[in-house]
Design a protein around this motif. Structure first.
Motif, PDB file in Angstrom:
ATOM      1  N   GLN A   1       0.813  -1.188   0.005  1.00 12.22           N
ATOM      2  CA  GLN A   1      -0.019  -0.040  -0.013  1.00 12.22           C
ATOM      3  C   GLN A   1       1.001   1.358  -0.051  1.00 12.22           C
ATOM      4  OE1 GLN A   1      -2.094  -0.789   3.659  1.00 12.22           O
ATOM      5  NE2 GLN A   1      -3.833  -2.106   2.464  1.00 12.22           N
ATOM      6  N   GLU A   2       1.990   1.094   0.862  1.00 12.50           N
ATOM      7  CA  GLU A   2       2.874   2.309   0.898  1.00 12.50           C
ATOM      8  C   GLU A   2       3.471   2.553  -0.304  1.00 12.50           C
ATOM      9  OE1 GLU A   2       4.967   1.163   4.504  1.00 12.50           O
ATOM     10  OE2 GLU A   2       3.448   1.784   5.695  1.00 12.50           O
ATOM     11  N   GLU A   3       3.846   1.453  -1.044  1.00 12.06           N
ATOM     12  CA  GLU A   3       4.782   1.433  -2.264  1.00 12.06           C
ATOM     13  C   GLU A   3       3.860   2.072  -3.297  1.00 12.06           C
ATOM     14  OE1 GLU A   3       8.311   1.029  -4.664  1.00 12.06           O
ATOM     15  OE2 GLU A   3       8.011   0.599  -2.441  1.00 12.06           O
ATOM     16  N   ALA A   4       2.796   1.764  -3.407  1.00 11.99           N
ATOM     17  CA  ALA A   4       1.668   2.226  -4.319  1.00 11.99           C
ATOM     18  C   ALA A   4       1.533   3.921  -3.988  1.00 11.99           C
ATOM     19  CB  ALA A   4       0.347   1.588  -4.362  1.00 11.99           C
ATOM     20  N   ALA A   5       1.409   4.227  -2.818  1.00 15.93           N
ATOM     21  CA  ALA A   5       1.430   5.776  -2.482  1.00 15.93           C
ATOM     22  C   ALA A   5       2.346   6.335  -3.147  1.00 15.93           C
ATOM     23  CB  ALA A   5       1.015   5.808  -0.930  1.00 15.93           C
ATOM     24  N   ARG A   6       3.753   5.883  -2.901  1.00 15.29           N
ATOM     25  CA  ARG A   6       4.762   6.583  -3.344  1.00 15.29           C
ATOM     26  C   ARG A   6       5.026   6.880  -4.626  1.00 15.29           C
ATOM     27  NH1 ARG A   6       7.404   3.859   1.315  1.00 15.29           N
ATOM     28  NH2 ARG A   6       7.684   2.146  -0.010  1.00 15.29           N
ATOM     29  N   ALA A   7       4.023   6.189  -5.518  1.00 15.02           N
ATOM     30  CA  ALA A   7       3.983   6.382  -6.884  1.00 15.02           C
ATOM     31  C   ALA A   7       2.774   7.059  -7.197  1.00 15.02           C
ATOM     32  CB  ALA A   7       4.185   4.963  -7.685  1.00 15.02           C
ATOM     33  N   ASP A   8       2.252   7.635  -6.259  1.00 16.60           N
ATOM     34  CA  ASP A   8       1.090   8.237  -6.436  1.00 16.60           C
ATOM     35  C   ASP A   8      -0.293   7.346  -7.054  1.00 16.60           C
ATOM     36  OD1 ASP A   8      -0.516  10.722  -6.050  1.00 16.60           O
ATOM     37  OD2 ASP A   8      -0.472  11.293  -8.202  1.00 16.60           O
ATOM     38  N   ARG A   9      -0.269   6.395  -6.617  1.00 17.58           N
ATOM     39  CA  ARG A   9      -1.390   5.289  -6.982  1.00 17.58           C
ATOM     40  C   ARG A   9      -1.879   4.649  -5.566  1.00 17.58           C
ATOM     41  NH1 ARG A   9      -0.680   7.975 -10.631  1.00 17.58           N
ATOM     42  NH2 ARG A   9      -0.205   7.347 -12.757  1.00 17.58           N
TER      43      ARG A   9
END
Length: 488
Positions: free
Chosen positions: A138-146
């Motif tokens: 979830q955090e990795e996706a958020a870092r990519a603005d996803r």
């Protein structure tokens, strides 16, 4: 089906054969000193089910770090006929991720395979290994603005491989679907060690059978998922959360229908929570508090999301939806989160539901689903069936009303005898599951079958479906080494 109780281990450990001993030495050499353990203290967390219902033994816990190592381990085990129990975060609630008491199996943990191989924001995908913890994705996706929408209470420790293996659901299925619907491709190691590279990221591919669907939800009985291509979505820009006291379950469904229609179908979460759950959470979780000043019998936690930076009207629309529902008597009282802290305070009441039951005492859990429109009738019929077993039993039924999934749990009577309560396990199971099936529902909505519900599956599943499942198992795993004794 007899009630599962904390399993006792015999004094005599399993003695491996000469062929098994040779195979185990080959595995040690393959994965290296950091990739295996036989130390009892080190193995202990891998051998006990989360609720303590099952405690097993194993010849070894193996922790490969590459797909090639998984392949080598399975090839060795298949040749020596050593059973393999795949394991992610070991948060299973059905005993599917721990070995039996016999001690003749190995546990293959994916914990060291925790790399995010790639993130493709333009294609809205990420390719990840099975040992990645859900929250980290979830955090990795958020870092990519996803946004990766799979969300469940165990997200801080469960791993995506286990989520895939059980086709996990969670709180956002209403809007995004369960894990199966979030998966575009898989990499799987088959029981004989062959690697199927199905890591495609296409939305359309009609070149034959969609093989990934064989393995999502298979609970490690057909092979080991080592990596996956997951769907991403636009990142939510605004989330509005309300904790509402509602008239009854019928009112909850009417509120859901209105909210979806009047918000442009932006309802992400719709959770049903009875007062007993609130009482148990407040009793056992001291950092939680009741958002409303008065006591009510039923509540819902509802969230609306927008992915647009320019949607300034979401708050007004939400307030209008709730206001009209209150005027019409669907909602009796409501609190809207004014900030993220308040939102998390609401969520504590839902996310601590299972933990508070665990502290309270014995309970018999049912992870069931029925068509959404049938929820009110099911709720009443199941309650009547439970009262026919024991009028003093406490019904702790809560969950994802938006997609028809309830955790219809039964807690022992207050001040009751735990052993006497658990001795009626079969009676409670049959009472709830018979009602579920009568409404065209499922006895396992998101937790899987594992060891806990294996006999229940055999009782309720269509015989033709069971025959097809056994045929697939025999064809893909002819030596029966993959998570034997689980599911089928």
């Amino acid at each position: 089906m007899s009630a599962p109780r904390s399993t006792a281990l015999s004094d005599a450990p399993y003695a491996p054969t000469a062929a098994e001993t040779t195979a185990l030495e080959q595995i040690k050499a393959l994965v290296g000193p950091k990739g295996w353990t036989t130390d009892p203290a080190d193995m202990e967390p891998n051998l006990v089910e989360w609720r303590g219902l099952y405690k097993g033994r194993a010849l070894m816990v193996v922790k490969p770090i590459t797909t090639e190592e998984v392949s080598g381990v399975l090839k060795i085990c298949n040749g020596a006929h050593i059973p393999v129990v795949p394991q992610g975060g070991n948060t299973s609630l059905c005993g599917g991720s721990v070995p039996f008491e016999t001690g003749n199996e190995i546990v293959l943990s994916l914990a060291r395979m925790n790399k995010v191989r790639s993130v493709d924001p333009l294609n809205y995908t990420m390719t990840v290994e099975a040992g990645c913890v859900l929250q980290s994705l979830q955090e990795e996706a958020a870092r990519a603005d996803r946004y990766f929408p799979l969300s469940l209470a165990a997200e801080g420790s469960c791993m995506i491989g286990g989520n895939l293996g059980t086709n996990a659901g969670g709180t956002n299925v209403l809007r995004y679907g369960n894990t199966r619907e979030l998966t575009l491709g898989l990499e799987v190691v088959l029981p004989d060690g062959r690697i199927w590279n199905g890591l495609g990221s296409l939305r359309k591919d009609n070149t034959g059978y969609d093989l990934k669907h064989l393995f999502v939800g298979s609970e490690g009985t057909l092979g080991i998922i080592t990596a996956a291509v997951l769907k991403l979505f636009p990142k939510p820009r605004d989330i509005r959360t309300a904790f509402c006291a509602i008239r009854d379950v019928d009112a909850a469904l009417e509120l859901l229908q209105r909210a979806r229609a009047e918000s442009g179908d932006s309802v992400e979460t719709f959770e049903l929570i009875p007062r007993l759950v609130i009482d148990l959470v407040l009793k056992h979780m001291p950092d939680c508090q009741d958002p409303l000043g008065e006591r009510y019998e039923m509540y819902t936690l509802i969230e609306l999301v927008t992915t647009s930076d320019n949607d300034e009207g979401i708050e007004e629309r939400f307030e209008a939806i709730l206001g009209t529902a209150m005027e019409d008597g669907l909602i009796l009282d409501a609190a809207l989160a004014q900030n993220e802290h308040q939102r998390q305070e609401f969520w504590k009441l839902r996310e601590n539901a299972s933990e508070s039951q665990k502290v309270e005492g014995a309970s018999i859990k049912h992870d069931v689903s029925v068509p959404v429109a049938s929820l009110p009738a099911f709720y009443k019929a199941a309650a009547e069936a439970i009262r026919n077993v024991d009028e003093n039993a406490r019904i702790v039924a809560f969950g994802h009303a938006g997609d028809g999934n309830l955790h219809y749990n039964v807690a022992e009577p207050e001040g009751g005898d735990s052993d006497a309560f658990l001795n009626r396990w079969d009676d409670y199971n049959r009472a709830v599951h018979d009602v579920v099936v009568s409404f065209g529902g499922s006895i396992s909505a998101e937790h899987g079958i594992g060891r806990l519900k294996r006999e229940e599956l055999a009782h309720y599943k269509d015989p033709v479906a069971l025959d097809l499942m056994r045929t697939l198992k025999a064809a893909i795993d002819p030596n029966g080494i993959m998570n034997p004794g689980k599911m089928i």
